[in-house]
Design a protein around this motif. Structure first.
Motif, PDB file in Angstrom:
ATOM      1  N   SER A  73     -32.866   6.934  -5.898  1.00 29.15           N
ATOM      2  CA  SER A  73     -32.210   7.707  -4.849  1.00 29.15           C
ATOM      3  C   SER A  73     -32.381   6.953  -3.535  1.00 29.15           C
ATOM      4  CB  SER A  73     -32.802   9.117  -4.738  1.00 29.15           C
ATOM      5  OG  SER A  73     -34.174   9.062  -4.394  1.00 29.15           O
ATOM      6  N   MET A  74     -31.521   7.220  -2.583  1.00 27.48           N
ATOM      7  CA  MET A  74     -31.525   6.434  -1.348  1.00 27.48           C
ATOM      8  C   MET A  74     -31.395   7.345  -0.142  1.00 27.48           C
ATOM      9  SD  MET A  74     -29.020   3.252  -0.334  1.00 27.48           S
ATOM     10  CE  MET A  74     -27.547   4.287  -0.315  1.00 27.48           C
ATOM     11  N   ASP A  75     -32.142   7.006   0.910  1.00 28.20           N
ATOM     12  CA  ASP A  75     -32.075   7.730   2.172  1.00 28.20           C
ATOM     13  C   ASP A  75     -31.867   6.717   3.292  1.00 28.20           C
ATOM     14  OD1 ASP A  75     -32.509  10.125   3.944  1.00 28.20           O
ATOM     15  OD2 ASP A  75     -34.192   8.873   4.614  1.00 28.20           O
ATOM     16  N   VAL A  76     -30.862   6.944   4.128  1.00 27.05           N
ATOM     17  CA  VAL A  76     -30.520   5.998   5.195  1.00 27.05           C
ATOM     18  C   VAL A  76     -30.654   6.669   6.547  1.00 27.05           C
ATOM     19  CG1 VAL A  76     -28.749   4.486   6.161  1.00 27.05           C
ATOM     20  CG2 VAL A  76     -28.922   4.781   3.675  1.00 27.05           C
ATOM     21  N   ARG A  77     -31.325   5.985   7.459  1.00 25.21           N
ATOM     22  CA  ARG A  77     -31.419   6.436   8.847  1.00 25.21           C
ATOM     23  C   ARG A  77     -30.964   5.289   9.737  1.00 25.21           C
ATOM     24  NH1 ARG A  77     -37.353   9.486   8.968  1.00 25.21           N
ATOM     25  NH2 ARG A  77     -36.926  10.947   7.232  1.00 25.21           N
ATOM     26  N   LEU A  78     -29.981   5.575  10.569  1.00 20.76           N
ATOM     27  CA  LEU A  78     -29.380   4.519  11.372  1.00 20.76           C
ATOM     28  C   LEU A  78     -29.060   5.024  12.760  1.00 20.76           C
ATOM     29  CD1 LEU A  78     -27.972   1.769  11.817  1.00 20.76           C
ATOM     30  CD2 LEU A  78     -25.952   2.733  10.678  1.00 20.76           C
ATOM     31  N   GLN A  79     -29.446   4.253  13.750  1.00 17.09           N
ATOM     32  CA  GLN A  79     -29.103   4.577  15.129  1.00 17.09           C
ATOM     33  C   GLN A  79     -28.655   3.318  15.841  1.00 17.09           C
ATOM     34  OE1 GLN A  79     -32.279   5.909  17.734  1.00 17.09           O
ATOM     35  NE2 GLN A  79     -30.866   7.176  18.904  1.00 17.09           N
ATOM     36  N   VAL A  80     -27.509   3.411  16.516  1.00 21.35           N
ATOM     37  CA  VAL A  80     -26.999   2.327  17.357  1.00 21.35           C
ATOM     38  C   VAL A  80     -26.929   2.874  18.777  1.00 21.35           C
ATOM     39  CG1 VAL A  80     -25.157   0.670  17.752  1.00 21.35           C
ATOM     40  CG2 VAL A  80     -25.634   1.461  15.421  1.00 21.35           C
ATOM     41  N   LEU A  96     -21.051   0.054  14.005  1.00 23.77           N
ATOM     42  CA  LEU A  96     -20.138   0.488  15.064  1.00 23.77           C
ATOM     43  C   LEU A  96     -20.830   1.522  15.932  1.00 23.77           C
ATOM     44  CD1 LEU A  96     -17.388   0.900  16.479  1.00 23.77           C
ATOM     45  CD2 LEU A  96     -16.808   2.524  14.651  1.00 23.77           C
ATOM     46  N   HIS A  97     -20.748   1.304  17.229  1.00 23.89           N
ATOM     47  CA  HIS A  97     -21.213   2.306  18.190  1.00 23.89           C
ATOM     48  C   HIS A  97     -19.991   2.803  18.946  1.00 23.89           C
ATOM     49  CE1 HIS A  97     -23.444   4.429  21.247  1.00 23.89           C
ATOM     50  NE2 HIS A  97     -22.859   3.716  22.189  1.00 23.89           N
ATOM     51  N   SER A  98     -19.741   4.112  18.885  1.00 26.51           N
ATOM     52  CA  SER A  98     -18.561   4.659  19.532  1.00 26.51           C
ATOM     53  C   SER A  98     -18.867   6.013  20.153  1.00 26.51           C
ATOM     54  CB  SER A  98     -17.409   4.817  18.528  1.00 26.51           C
ATOM     55  OG  SER A  98     -16.295   5.403  19.142  1.00 26.51           O
ATOM     56  N   ASP A 140     -22.668   6.774  15.351  1.00 28.14           N
ATOM     57  CA  ASP A 140     -23.420   5.562  15.050  1.00 28.14           C
ATOM     58  C   ASP A 140     -23.496   5.402  13.545  1.00 28.14           C
ATOM     59  OD1 ASP A 140     -25.730   6.439  17.658  1.00 28.14           O
ATOM     60  OD2 ASP A 140     -23.834   5.383  17.763  1.00 28.14           O
ATOM     61  N   ALA A 141     -22.950   4.308  13.018  1.00 29.13           N
ATOM     62  CA  ALA A 141     -22.910   4.190  11.566  1.00 29.13           C
ATOM     63  C   ALA A 141     -22.725   2.752  11.133  1.00 29.13           C
ATOM     64  CB  ALA A 141     -21.776   5.035  11.004  1.00 29.13           C
ATOM     65  N   ALA A 142     -23.144   2.522   9.888  1.00 27.72           N
ATOM     66  CA  ALA A 142     -22.714   1.304   9.220  1.00 27.72           C
ATOM     67  C   ALA A 142     -21.202   1.398   9.092  1.00 27.72           C
ATOM     68  CB  ALA A 142     -23.387   1.204   7.854  1.00 27.72           C
ATOM     69  N   HIS A 143     -20.524   0.293   9.237  1.00 26.86           N
ATOM     70  CA  HIS A 143     -19.069   0.343   9.283  1.00 26.86           C
ATOM     71  C   HIS A 143     -18.489  -0.848   8.528  1.00 26.86           C
ATOM     72  CE1 HIS A 143     -15.437   2.110  10.759  1.00 26.86           C
ATOM     73  NE2 HIS A 143     -15.049   0.995  11.385  1.00 26.86           N
TER      74      HIS A 143
END
Length: 269
Positions: free
Chosen positions: A256-263, A190-192, A200-203
């Motif tokens: 362990s987990m690291d998330v980087r996200l850009q929309v 979702l981009h809002s 900007d996130a996984a949704h």
């Protein structure tokens, strides 16, 4: 709308693992509301295996990483054109009977609270009922990150009165089922920027089957139907079934987990 998506998920292990196998549901769906301009998926040190479109219309890729390895990164980069279809999943080809999505899971099983919430809602027809159920869930569960976990059930989130998009989706699925409406969990992006700040996130949201109109999306977390800001990846019975990344690791190391996200919205050409 043209959206550029950069999504990187890094998995780290405190001890090297021997190998891992991943099943990725990370390719945008094919329907009238979105068109892929370009899309690349890569797994560091990985070898691409079988790929196929399943009965629900989702594209699945298998990847294998041979160890020993201490870190694995799944990276996505691409651009996609989207348009508003008022939430209707028009042009999406799938072979699964919608009635399959009347099945409850541990995460969507209704309790007395969900039954009471669903019973409080009536509608003139299936579409009107679905809209009102979504509004009821929106009102019953306030959006608040960090108060629930991946394993939180719809019943627990409703009792808490707080949760995130996953919880709203599970609760709406449960309420739809109680009215005999097939419903499923959808994962995507979702981009809002409606409030002037980017989110900007996984949704996640819900699709409900409403007769001749077919599958229609409802985002109870944001009190709307998916529009051009949304990118659909895949669906399932719940968050676990629709997970964009599922895997099996051979080894005893803690993960362990690291998330980087850009929309990012791009200028259309």
């Amino acid at each position: 709308m043209r959206l550029k998506i950069t999504h990187q998920t890094s998995y780290r292990y405190d001890q090297p693992v021997q190998s891992l196998v991943q099943s990725l549901r990370l390719t945008p769906s094919v329907f009238e509301g979105q068109r892929v301009v370009d899309w690349t998926i890569s797994v560091s040190g990985g070898q691409r295996g079988a790929a196929f479109r399943d009965g629900a219309g989702d594209w699945i890729e298998g990847w294998t990483v041979r160890g020993p390895v201490e870190e694995v990164t799944v990276a996505i980069e691409g651009q996609i054109e989207t348009r508003d279809t008022a939430g209707v999943l028009r042009g999406h080809r799938e072979g699964v009977n919608p009635l399959v999505y009347l099945r409850a899971t541990a995460l969507t099983k209704p309790d007395a609270g969900l039954r009471e919430l669903a019973a409080s809602v009536t509608g003139d027809d299936a579409l009107d009922l679905a809209h009102k159920l979504s509004a009821a869930v929106s009102g019953a569960i306030a959006y608040l990150p960090g108060v629930t976990e991946a394993g939180t059930t719809a019943a627990e989130a409703l009792a808490l009165g707080q949760g995130v998009c996953q919880d709203h989706a599970h609760a709406l699925i449960a309420c739809a089922h109680l009215h005999g409406l097939p419903a499923r969990y959808v994962s995507g992006y979702l981009h809002s920027s409606a409030d002037g700040e980017p989110h900007d996130a996984a949704h996640a949201w819900t699709e409900i089957h409403v007769g001749s109109l077919g599958w229609v999306g409802f985002d109870a977390a944001n009190a709307c139907c998916p529009d051009a800001r949304y990118v659909r990846l895949g669906s399932g019975y719940d968050a676990q079934d629709a997970a964009p990344v599922r895997g099996l690791t051979v080894g005893s190391g803690a993960e362990s987990m690291d998330v980087r996200l850009q929309v990012q919205e791009m200028e259309e050409q």
